[in-house]
Scaffold this motif. Structure first.
Motif, mmCIF file in Angstrom:
data_model
loop_
_atom_site.group_PDB
_atom_site.id
_atom_site.type_symbol
_atom_site.label_atom_id
_atom_site.label_comp_id
_atom_site.label_asym_id
_atom_site.label_seq_id
_atom_site.Cartn_x
_atom_site.Cartn_y
_atom_site.Cartn_z
ATOM 1 N N SER D 65 -32.935 -13.251 -35.277
ATOM 2 C CA SER D 65 -33.673 -14.038 -35.423
ATOM 3 C C SER D 65 -32.651 -15.668 -34.727
ATOM 4 O O SER D 65 -32.873 -16.277 -34.523
ATOM 5 N N ILE D 66 -32.011 -15.189 -34.896
ATOM 6 C CA ILE D 66 -30.850 -15.993 -35.298
ATOM 7 C C ILE D 66 -29.890 -15.761 -34.136
ATOM 8 O O ILE D 66 -29.072 -15.133 -33.999
ATOM 9 N N GLU D 67 -30.683 -16.523 -32.884
ATOM 10 C CA GLU D 67 -30.046 -16.723 -31.561
ATOM 11 C C GLU D 67 -28.704 -16.880 -30.907
ATOM 12 O O GLU D 67 -28.583 -17.987 -31.395
ATOM 13 N N LYS D 68 -27.218 -16.184 -31.169
ATOM 14 C CA LYS D 68 -26.280 -17.193 -30.997
ATOM 15 C C LYS D 68 -26.106 -16.134 -29.617
ATOM 16 O O LYS D 68 -25.253 -17.620 -28.603
ATOM 17 N N ILE D 69 -26.203 -15.653 -29.006
ATOM 18 C CA ILE D 69 -25.738 -14.591 -27.277
ATOM 19 C C ILE D 69 -27.692 -14.679 -26.470
ATOM 20 O O ILE D 69 -28.757 -13.887 -27.447
ATOM 21 N N HIS D 70 -27.307 -15.054 -25.848
ATOM 22 C CA HIS D 70 -29.010 -16.024 -24.733
ATOM 23 C C HIS D 70 -28.411 -14.495 -24.037
ATOM 24 O O HIS D 70 -27.331 -14.572 -22.887
ATOM 25 N N GLU D 71 -29.760 -14.026 -22.829
ATOM 26 C CA GLU D 71 -29.245 -13.535 -21.667
ATOM 27 C C GLU D 71 -29.895 -14.857 -20.280
ATOM 28 O O GLU D 71 -31.193 -14.923 -20.443
ATOM 29 N N ALA D 72 -29.063 -15.194 -19.712
ATOM 30 C CA ALA D 72 -29.278 -15.991 -18.990
ATOM 31 C C ALA D 72 -30.143 -15.812 -17.751
ATOM 32 O O ALA D 72 -31.198 -15.722 -16.392
ATOM 33 N N ASP D 73 -29.209 -14.675 -17.111
ATOM 34 C CA ASP D 73 -30.241 -13.006 -16.103
ATOM 35 C C ASP D 73 -29.616 -12.444 -16.240
ATOM 36 O O ASP D 73 -28.763 -11.639 -17.833
ATOM 37 N N GLU D 74 -29.811 -10.866 -15.470
ATOM 38 C CA GLU D 74 -30.073 -10.130 -15.894
ATOM 39 C C GLU D 74 -27.645 -9.572 -15.898
ATOM 40 O O GLU D 74 -27.139 -8.605 -16.969
ATOM 41 N N HIS D 75 -27.103 -9.893 -15.500
ATOM 42 C CA HIS D 75 -25.933 -10.432 -15.428
ATOM 43 C C HIS D 75 -24.799 -11.214 -15.592
ATOM 44 O O HIS D 75 -24.257 -11.337 -15.522
ATOM 45 N N ALA D 76 -25.409 -11.932 -16.955
ATOM 46 C CA ALA D 76 -24.962 -13.016 -17.054
ATOM 47 C C ALA D 76 -25.706 -13.076 -18.547
ATOM 48 O O ALA D 76 -26.694 -13.803 -18.803
ATOM 49 N N GLY D 77 -24.552 -13.867 -19.676
ATOM 50 C CA GLY D 77 -25.052 -14.078 -20.899
ATOM 51 C C GLY D 77 -24.471 -15.619 -21.508
ATOM 52 O O GLY D 77 -22.898 -16.073 -20.916
ATOM 53 N N ILE D 78 -25.324 -15.940 -22.420
ATOM 54 C CA ILE D 78 -24.421 -17.267 -22.708
ATOM 55 C C ILE D 78 -24.230 -17.298 -24.636
ATOM 56 O O ILE D 78 -25.642 -16.668 -25.344
ATOM 57 N N ALA D 79 -23.505 -17.402 -25.121
ATOM 58 C CA ALA D 79 -23.072 -17.163 -26.457
ATOM 59 C C ALA D 79 -22.617 -18.861 -26.811
ATOM 60 O O ALA D 79 -22.341 -19.326 -26.055
ATOM 61 N N SER D 80 -23.060 -19.473 -28.359
ATOM 62 C CA SER D 80 -23.390 -20.332 -28.160
ATOM 63 C C SER D 80 -22.513 -20.846 -29.851
ATOM 64 O O SER D 80 -22.574 -19.826 -30.263
ATOM 65 N N ALA D 81 -22.678 -22.355 -30.084
ATOM 66 C CA ALA D 81 -22.032 -22.754 -31.086
ATOM 67 C C ALA D 81 -22.579 -23.728 -31.427
ATOM 68 O O ALA D 81 -22.369 -24.717 -30.549
ATOM 69 N N GLY D 82 -23.206 -24.486 -32.392
ATOM 70 C CA GLY D 82 -23.690 -25.737 -32.804
ATOM 71 C C GLY D 82 -24.864 -25.831 -33.130
ATOM 72 O O GLY D 82 -26.106 -24.768 -33.565
ATOM 73 N N HIS D 83 -25.856 -26.605 -32.880
ATOM 74 C CA HIS D 83 -26.776 -26.825 -32.401
ATOM 75 C C HIS D 83 -28.321 -26.237 -32.461
ATOM 76 O O HIS D 83 -28.061 -26.244 -31.226
ATOM 77 N N VAL D 84 -29.053 -25.002 -33.359
ATOM 78 C CA VAL D 84 -29.471 -24.322 -31.843
ATOM 79 C C VAL D 84 -30.771 -24.326 -32.099
ATOM 80 O O VAL D 84 -30.299 -24.031 -30.914
ATOM 81 N N ALA D 85 -31.721 -25.361 -31.534
ATOM 82 C CA ALA D 85 -32.177 -25.753 -30.831
ATOM 83 C C ALA D 85 -32.157 -26.231 -29.590
ATOM 84 O O ALA D 85 -32.629 -26.904 -29.110
ATOM 85 N N ASP D 86 -30.825 -27.179 -29.870
ATOM 86 C CA ASP D 86 -30.157 -28.025 -28.569
ATOM 87 C C ASP D 86 -29.925 -26.913 -27.777
ATOM 88 O O ASP D 86 -30.010 -26.819 -26.429
ATOM 89 N N ALA D 87 -29.393 -25.065 -28.041
ATOM 90 C CA ALA D 87 -28.553 -24.132 -27.482
ATOM 91 C C ALA D 87 -30.149 -23.758 -26.480
ATOM 92 O O ALA D 87 -29.633 -23.429 -25.658
ATOM 93 N N ARG D 88 -31.003 -23.388 -26.838
ATOM 94 C CA ARG D 88 -31.964 -22.595 -26.891
ATOM 95 C C ARG D 88 -32.777 -23.901 -25.161
ATOM 96 O O ARG D 88 -33.210 -23.309 -24.313
ATOM 97 N N GLN D 89 -31.945 -25.420 -25.156
ATOM 98 C CA GLN D 89 -33.605 -26.060 -24.591
ATOM 99 C C GLN D 89 -31.986 -26.046 -23.246
ATOM 100 O O GLN D 89 -32.812 -25.480 -22.030
ATOM 101 N N LEU D 90 -30.528 -26.112 -23.118
ATOM 102 C CA LEU D 90 -29.628 -25.281 -22.364
ATOM 103 C C LEU D 90 -29.612 -24.000 -21.419
ATOM 104 O O LEU D 90 -29.412 -23.603 -20.778
ATOM 105 N N VAL D 91 -30.371 -23.158 -22.837
ATOM 106 C CA VAL D 91 -30.393 -21.434 -22.069
ATOM 107 C C VAL D 91 -31.492 -21.180 -21.636
ATOM 108 O O VAL D 91 -31.584 -20.960 -20.135
#
Lengths: 246, 246, 246, 246, 246, 246, 246
Positions: D65-91
């Motif tokens: 549940s600690i989301e650090k790697i997200h799927e943007a699309d089938e062929h693209a992933g996003i890893a984040s560092a920093g404020h988790v709730a902000d990362a969710r907005q950008l993802v």
């Protein structure tokens, strides 16, 4: 210094009350009026006189371009003192009010109505945020139902009706002179002379050529500007014209 | 230091009045005008002269790109002093006003009308929050009803009509020179020479090649820029051209 | 410390004037430009050169991704210095302007028009509240009516046309070098060499491989990027390539 | 203390420039990134690796549940560092961009396009008032036209393309390790091992079980998460797994 | 004192970053959560337990009116700690999300989806100006695809999934107890007992009658509140009920 | 003094959190409630009593015009304490809610529903900028499904259900008395007497004639005001009526 | 000084609560009321009296133009004290309410309804940002259902009904006099005399000619202004008229 600090607290934001119930921004706007050269209004039996001292920065300036007396409508003039650019905004507002009245009722707007619409407009700039008050006072004079009327609009948005009144720099001295010399029975001719004498009380050196005078008489009901020559004649008659009157 | 603290209180927010009735942000905008190099306007019997000193940072800069004199309409030019980017905004505003006038009435806009629409626009940036005043002064010159007219628009939004006037750095010295040397009877040729001489009064070293001059004469009623060569010729004639004039 | 306190008063809110007529936020934005690595533009007889130093934080970064030279349109390039993310916004704005021009008039946008639309956009961020100025300067170069043109857009929104100009870190030294060495007769080849030599003046150690160069010549009227190899060849020719040039 | 006072002046309001041209709120947002645990991205010949250290507050938390790697699309992933709730907005923003691209062009969004749309969105939060910048950095990796691409998006809204890069806590140490050990020829297997080793450099004690790893290879062009078992196997192979690596 | 002054700088305006990258308003909102009495959530093999300590100001207050456990949907409950009025807003938001999901897809909303929609809503109050963050933390528990799920939503808008978790006053002590005693294999009965024991760890004197407990089991998939009697029975069984447990 | 300075930091802007998680503006609004004279609500077996002490500034004031008890709907009354003008806004809000309910469902609004709609409205004034919280607390009493219900709405927007409760000045003393003397079995008659006795506990001198009392009984389900005579009779019975009760 | 500093914290922004629960801007607005000259309202058996002291700055001012008593509708008058321009806004608001009522229901608006609509309007200026409170108090008097009614509206937006009441400068002394001398049985004649005597208590020197009086009697139900002569007659009868009454 303590006093300075206390005042500073009230002029940073929008127009708010001080602990003693004053609106500082409005009072500072009154100071802006005092920084301008004086204007005088006189109501006589047969008309209203508006007179304004146009102090010029340079002999190369076109004195007529220093706008102190404006036409609001054919039968109504406005003299101002204070921040010139602000005065232009209010005169434009007053002109639009006059036009709307003519369009709607096919009649000239009443001087009292014109004044109160203008002061209500001024008041809103003292209560609602996002803008500063107008740094200008107006004298609104003209003929209403055949009678001369003369009003003052101050930066707080309060309307006053006067027999004779001064606004701008040296107001106190000029008003004292008016209170001594004014009589309700005087005619327009006497009013113009009194206006010139009164303006001379408020300044070290009044240059008759820099005075702008306009009248609205009950017969023509038309705002009429005096020519420079006419003003100089009146000044000569009143024994004025550049010498130190103090 | 006390003075500094007092001033700081009035320039943090929007344009508001100081206790003595001044609008500091507007006065600071006037300082921005003084930081710019000077422009001069002269009204002669047969036309208006606009002249501007373009001080360049580097010999590699294209002097023509330092915009100091702009065309508002075929018959009207605008010289500016102060913040260049702000001047561009106002010139664009003036151009749109001129176009609208031509579209509506099929006539060239009057120079006075053009000036007052522009100064009313400037005034609003001194009263309503959310923006700073314009850091620029303008000289608006052209032909109206066959007569040369010359106006100044300052950062407060006040319009003035002039016979001859300077704005920008060294204004005082230049204006003094104009007051001494100007005569209303001079022709456009004399006006150009006077403009160059006056600009030379306001700076340690005037480079004639960096002066931009434009005229509108009553015959053509067209804004015309002088070529660099023409300016140099006038400067040579006036015995100017880079030597220290102070 | 006194100085610090005075300055602090002017950078808390929106972009406002300081008592001496300066716009601090705009001047601080100029500091942001100086913090970026330098870019150089040179106008030659047969085209325009844009050159930019891409300083990289790490050998693992893809140098090409450090965007310093952008295509605004086929015939127009933009080099930037300062805040990279801000530059992207302005380049996007310039691209949209170019597209709109092509759609409306079926013609490439003029370099001067493109520059002035962009600087007018920049100016608005210095006058209206609710946003900070752009922390970036641009060099906009290309071919207009068959002639090479080169403009600078600074954070105040002022457009300047140049023969040769530098923006960003070390600007003073680079500009001095350009003023000494530039001749309007040089060709594009000489311009590329001069650009490399000038950039070397502004930094302790110029790595030719990290320099991005693009040209628009009057024949092709196309923005063309030099390959890394071509840049290295020019640098070798100019006897540059990593050694300390100071 | 002097330093503190000076800084305080710049972080009270919206994002504005400091006298030396820095955007403090953006720099503080970078500090928020450093407060987060690290993420690493590595581009290899046959794909991209994203790896993230999920530090957990309690053994009872579900690590997934600690989301650090997200799927943007089938062929693209996003890893984040920093404020988790902000990362969710950008993802969420990046996902919508990907969907729009597929709907409009029936094609997967390019990794570079996806990155730049996201960084332009981030930039607007650093220039326009009424909101703070995003307190998060992103690594955006995937396959574009058959090639692996890896980008970083930082809180200023600047896009960078990398061969190998770290964001978040301990970035310096991890990046140093990557610069020493990375070779462009390594395959995806080697990339995963290097990512684990690099993460171990940035923390006192790396728990392999708390590392989240995903890859996109050029063959499948699909974002694939490694199972916990697979990660542990890689860690064992790399001789990692909880011992102090410093 | 130095520390106080520094902090004050960051909590005057909207939610902005401190120099070390923290969002003070969000951290102060976490303090608001700690000021509330505790809530506990436990995920067992056959369901989820939500338990909340309702501390009452007066024996005359209706304990049921102190809302700590709310129904989001038939299959999902929400326990809160912190600012009660804020919790009501978020519960209303969650209910609307649940209803929309049922209307659109004719299916119960997933617990993870419900949590993330809620935390995204919370996040926006930490980034956009004009409002403060929510001063409340939530535990969202229920059945999704036949499996018990338990999430925490904190004032930053970050979602966490838990096996067992405490929020509110005394969180540390309660969480320590949960980490020691929790086993994933425990059944709902054991979960209720553990929740009561854990709550007792966080306060000097737990009054079983003031504890509110609700469960969602995998069989009924319905949120069910325990009666006061049932709670007292569980407390008696666990040897609790008012005596000092510390 | 240190404490004063710290507090000042939190009440300048909108409602924000203090470092210890409190909402100062809400707590100051609670002080506004304490500055008002007390109101009491008592739920009995057969109805609800609302009683309010109307302290008058002058014998010439019409006591009935000091609004402390309002009709929300036929079956529901609201007693207030604190800022009178704010109370009127909330009562208007509650009345509109009641009307909407009758229009939509042709049924009287539930007392709990009415309370929660009102408290949700109050909460929004504590979270969103541009307004201050309401400086008033309400007691909302009436009959719902044949049962007497009594709620408190405080300035934070939190709803509480009570058997007997006091708000406003002297709340602590009155509440203590209620806790000692209240029994759930008392009838409406006893409730009125208890309300009078309790109010007398909270003030030095209770003037029975200035007490406003209204009831809603389960039989009529109508809010009914007691006449001044009836109140005096009750007071006489309870041995009250102006003598010092402390 | 400590007190000054503490107060300053609360009057910089919008109307917010002080730590002791007061709304300073509202209290300062009350001071603005005290700075105005007094107005008095008296309810008698057969009508309502409104009386106002118009203090004039100059003998040349038209006393009638100092508006203190206004017609809200045929049957309702409003006397004001405080900021004149603000009073005009509220009177305009009251007039529009009266007209709307006549248009909708073809009936005169109730005095209580008129008052409460006005006070609700006033309240909003004390709670919502972007404007300051009204610096004026009103007395609203007239006939409703054949009965005389008299209300006060204060700057907080609280309505009070009175038998006899004073607002403005010297309120305390005038109110004391009213409390001693008022009897509900007095007729309109007695009310006018009492109003004059009471006003004389509040000032060093009451000039009967500067007092404005209007009445609404139950027979005519029409607001009627007394002529200057009538007022002087009443004053002579009451042995008033310029001599020092203190």
């Amino acid at each position: 210094m303590q006093g300075n600090q206390q005042q500073q607290a009230y002029d940073r934001g929008i127009t708010i009350f001080s602990p003693d119930g004053r609106l500082y921004q409005v009072e500072y706007a009154r100071e802006a009026v005092k920084r301008g050269s004086a204007s005088v209004g006189i109501r006589t039996a047969d008309g209203v006189v508006l007179a304004a001292d146009r102090q010029t920065r340079s002999p190369l300036i076109e004195e007529e371009s220093i706008e102190k007396i404006h036409e609001a409508d054919e039968h109504a003039g406005i003299a101002s003192a204070g921040h010139v650019a602000d005065a232009r905004q209010l005169v434009d507002f007053a002109r639009r009010q006059s036009q709307v009245e003519r369009l709607r009722y096919d009649e000239p707007i009443g001087i009292e109505t014109l004044t109160k619409r203008t002061t209500d407009h001024i008041q809103q700039y003292t209560q609602t945020g996002g803008a500063r008050p107008f740094g200008v006072a107006l004298l609104i004079g003209g003929i209403e139902d055949g009678e001369p009327r003369l009003f003052e609009a101050d930066p707080s948005g309060t309307p006053y009706e006067w027999q004779a009144v001064a606004i701008g720099g040296g107001r106190e001295d000029i008003q004292d002179y008016l209170e001594e010399e004014y009589t309700p029975e005087m005619d327009l001719d006497g009013g113009v002379t009194l206006a010139l004498e009164a303006l001379a009380e408020g300044t070290d050196e009044l240059d008759a050529e820099s005075v702008d005078i306009a009248t609205v008489d009950t017969e023509s009901e038309q705002l009429q500007s005096l020519s420079g020559e006419e003003v100089t004649d009146y000044a000569a008659e009143a024994d004025l014209g550049g010498e130190d009157d103090e």
